[in-house]
Design a protein around this motif. Structure first.
Motif, mmCIF file in Angstrom:
data_model
loop_
_atom_site.group_PDB
_atom_site.id
_atom_site.type_symbol
_atom_site.label_atom_id
_atom_site.label_comp_id
_atom_site.label_asym_id
_atom_site.label_seq_id
_atom_site.Cartn_x
_atom_site.Cartn_y
_atom_site.Cartn_z
ATOM 1 N N VAL A 159 -38.241 -35.651 108.246
ATOM 2 C CA VAL A 159 -37.521 -34.670 108.303
ATOM 3 C C VAL A 159 -37.752 -34.112 106.950
ATOM 4 C CG1 VAL A 159 -36.056 -33.740 109.771
ATOM 5 C CG2 VAL A 159 -35.662 -34.053 108.001
ATOM 6 N N SER A 160 -38.450 -32.748 106.287
ATOM 7 C CA SER A 160 -39.456 -33.059 105.135
ATOM 8 C C SER A 160 -37.739 -32.220 104.068
ATOM 9 C CB SER A 160 -40.403 -32.080 105.239
ATOM 10 O OG SER A 160 -39.542 -30.378 106.078
ATOM 11 N N ASN A 161 -38.384 -32.353 102.877
ATOM 12 C CA ASN A 161 -37.584 -31.803 102.046
ATOM 13 C C ASN A 161 -37.339 -30.721 102.153
ATOM 14 O OD1 ASN A 161 -37.498 -34.434 101.015
ATOM 15 N ND2 ASN A 161 -38.840 -33.889 98.849
ATOM 16 N N GLU A 162 -38.028 -29.545 102.518
ATOM 17 C CA GLU A 162 -37.459 -28.621 102.750
ATOM 18 C C GLU A 162 -36.961 -27.977 104.311
ATOM 19 O OE1 GLU A 162 -40.996 -29.004 102.287
ATOM 20 O OE2 GLU A 162 -41.103 -28.742 100.673
ATOM 21 N N ARG A 163 -36.956 -28.953 105.393
ATOM 22 C CA ARG A 163 -36.489 -29.208 106.654
ATOM 23 C C ARG A 163 -34.872 -29.267 106.023
ATOM 24 N NH1 ARG A 163 -35.012 -25.591 109.984
ATOM 25 N NH2 ARG A 163 -34.751 -26.743 111.913
ATOM 26 N N ILE A 164 -34.532 -30.331 104.928
ATOM 27 C CA ILE A 164 -33.533 -30.940 104.794
ATOM 28 C C ILE A 164 -32.773 -30.405 104.387
ATOM 29 C CG2 ILE A 164 -34.233 -32.297 102.649
ATOM 30 C CD1 ILE A 164 -31.945 -33.895 105.997
ATOM 31 N N ASP A 165 -32.992 -28.951 103.347
ATOM 32 C CA ASP A 165 -32.446 -27.732 102.822
ATOM 33 C C ASP A 165 -32.030 -26.943 103.479
ATOM 34 O OD1 ASP A 165 -32.330 -29.678 100.300
ATOM 35 O OD2 ASP A 165 -34.709 -28.605 100.016
ATOM 36 N N THR A 166 -32.731 -26.527 104.744
ATOM 37 C CA THR A 166 -32.355 -25.564 106.199
ATOM 38 C C THR A 166 -31.211 -26.174 107.004
ATOM 39 O OG1 THR A 166 -35.297 -25.339 105.704
ATOM 40 C CG2 THR A 166 -33.246 -24.179 107.446
ATOM 41 N N ALA A 168 -29.159 -28.519 105.969
ATOM 42 C CA ALA A 168 -28.206 -28.766 105.555
ATOM 43 C C ALA A 168 -27.641 -27.203 105.276
ATOM 44 C CB ALA A 168 -28.174 -29.588 103.975
ATOM 45 N N LYS A 169 -28.147 -26.052 104.940
ATOM 46 C CA LYS A 169 -27.697 -24.679 104.257
ATOM 47 C C LYS A 169 -26.756 -24.811 105.765
ATOM 48 C CE LYS A 169 -28.585 -20.809 102.299
ATOM 49 N NZ LYS A 169 -29.908 -19.179 102.535
ATOM 50 N N GLN A 170 -27.188 -24.819 106.883
ATOM 51 C CA GLN A 170 -26.425 -24.221 108.088
ATOM 52 C C GLN A 170 -24.998 -25.140 108.447
ATOM 53 O OE1 GLN A 170 -28.411 -25.838 111.535
ATOM 54 N NE2 GLN A 170 -30.287 -24.715 111.035
ATOM 55 N N PHE A 171 -24.659 -26.111 107.461
ATOM 56 C CA PHE A 171 -23.110 -26.169 107.220
ATOM 57 C C PHE A 171 -22.972 -26.616 105.985
ATOM 58 C CE2 PHE A 171 -26.475 -29.024 110.153
ATOM 59 C CZ PHE A 171 -25.536 -28.918 111.435
ATOM 60 N N ASN A 172 -23.290 -25.624 104.982
ATOM 61 C CA ASN A 172 -22.979 -24.683 104.041
ATOM 62 C C ASN A 172 -22.673 -26.393 102.842
ATOM 63 O OD1 ASN A 172 -21.336 -22.989 102.326
ATOM 64 N ND2 ASN A 172 -19.848 -23.862 102.682
ATOM 65 N N LEU A 173 -23.929 -26.794 103.719
ATOM 66 C CA LEU A 173 -23.969 -27.574 102.223
ATOM 67 C C LEU A 173 -25.265 -27.522 101.302
ATOM 68 C CD1 LEU A 173 -23.567 -30.965 104.445
ATOM 69 C CD2 LEU A 173 -22.056 -30.184 102.597
ATOM 70 N N HIS A 174 -25.548 -27.830 100.567
ATOM 71 C CA HIS A 174 -26.628 -27.731 99.151
ATOM 72 C C HIS A 174 -27.093 -29.392 98.397
ATOM 73 C CE1 HIS A 174 -25.814 -26.239 95.546
ATOM 74 N NE2 HIS A 174 -24.558 -26.559 96.079
ATOM 75 N N ARG A 175 -28.131 -29.683 98.454
ATOM 76 C CA ARG A 175 -28.847 -30.454 96.952
ATOM 77 C C ARG A 175 -28.741 -29.495 95.884
ATOM 78 N NH1 ARG A 175 -33.902 -33.181 97.623
ATOM 79 N NH2 ARG A 175 -34.543 -31.162 99.095
ATOM 80 N N PRO A 176 -27.883 -29.042 95.140
ATOM 81 C CA PRO A 176 -27.730 -28.938 93.401
ATOM 82 C C PRO A 176 -28.607 -30.036 92.411
ATOM 83 C CG PRO A 176 -25.583 -29.807 93.784
ATOM 84 C CD PRO A 176 -26.648 -29.816 95.042
ATOM 85 N N PHE A 177 -29.032 -30.794 92.838
ATOM 86 C CA PHE A 177 -29.417 -31.593 91.987
ATOM 87 C C PHE A 177 -31.131 -32.115 92.030
ATOM 88 C CE2 PHE A 177 -24.812 -32.342 91.273
ATOM 89 C CZ PHE A 177 -24.780 -30.875 90.469
ATOM 90 N N VAL A 178 -31.882 -31.568 92.213
ATOM 91 C CA VAL A 178 -32.899 -31.921 93.341
ATOM 92 C C VAL A 178 -33.759 -32.781 91.788
ATOM 93 C CG1 VAL A 178 -35.425 -30.983 94.308
ATOM 94 C CG2 VAL A 178 -33.008 -30.011 95.144
ATOM 95 N N ILE A 179 -33.800 -32.340 91.075
ATOM 96 C CA ILE A 179 -34.837 -33.169 90.324
ATOM 97 C C ILE A 179 -33.610 -34.367 89.277
ATOM 98 C CG2 ILE A 179 -35.920 -33.214 88.413
ATOM 99 C CD1 ILE A 179 -36.608 -30.481 89.964
#
Length: 189
Positions: A159-166, A168-179
């Motif tokens: 899955v792409s980075n964009e898709r993993i973010d989408t 993750a968001k469904q489960f109230n998760l995110h990647r706050p330090f992408v850089i």
């Protein structure tokens, strides 16, 4: 110890990286301004330091454990995989990470320090090796949500980075330090 050298009439000094030993005619190496690494010694952290780096999903909070497993299933349902490589970690291990990163950055900002102060060479070598061994980036907090069981690090494929973010968001998760730390997941506040 080395003897003082006469650089000019009545002017004696030590070579770079050395200082006069008390009031004598001898020089000794300057101490490195950075202290050696001091790995934690508590039993809880030993498996992490031994290079085994156990993934302790069992110590994640119940809510984080559920969110992680939901995300894992969602990635699998799209033909991908999610591999957790770090979950809970002892607070003293996190503090050790912070120490390694801070010292590594200090040495990077002073690339010639080991030629000016030879006593820094061993410390720099230990810091660089620890930085590589633990796979650290340029930032680490002195504390971390990993130590509270509310964060995990994972790699994914399929899955792409964009898709993993989408997902993750469904489960109230995110990647706050992408850089600086793109594999770190935690709850959206």
């Amino acid at each position: 110890m080395a003897k003082l050298t006469n650089q000019a009439p009545c002017e004696y000094s030590c070579q770079a990286g050395y200082q006069r030993y008390q009031n004598s005619a001898y020089c000794h190496p300057k101490p490195c301004p950075i202290t050696p690494l001091a790995p934690p010694t508590d039993d809880e952290v030993k498996p992490f330091l031994d290079g085994k780096n156990p993934v302790r999903e069992d110590k994640l909070s119940p809510a984080m454990n559920k969110a992680l497993n939901d995300l894992r299933r969602a990635v699998q349902s799209e033909g991908g995989t999610l591999t957790v490589n770090s979950a809970w970690r002892p607070p003293t291990y996190q503090t050790y990470f912070f120490d390694i990163v801070q010292k590594n950055e200090w040495f990077k900002a002073r690339p010639k320090i080991t030629t000016v102060i030879p006593t820094c060479a061993t410390i720099k070598s230990d810091v660089v090796n620890a930085h590589k061994k633990h796979g650290l980036g340029t930032k680490a907090g002195e504390t971390s949500p990993h130590s509270s069981g509310i964060a995990f690090d994972a790699n994914w494929s399929g899955v792409s980075n964009e898709r993993i973010d989408t997902l993750a968001k469904q489960f109230n998760l995110h990647r706050p330090f992408v850089i600086d730390d793109p594999i770190h997941f935690q709850f959206i506040k």
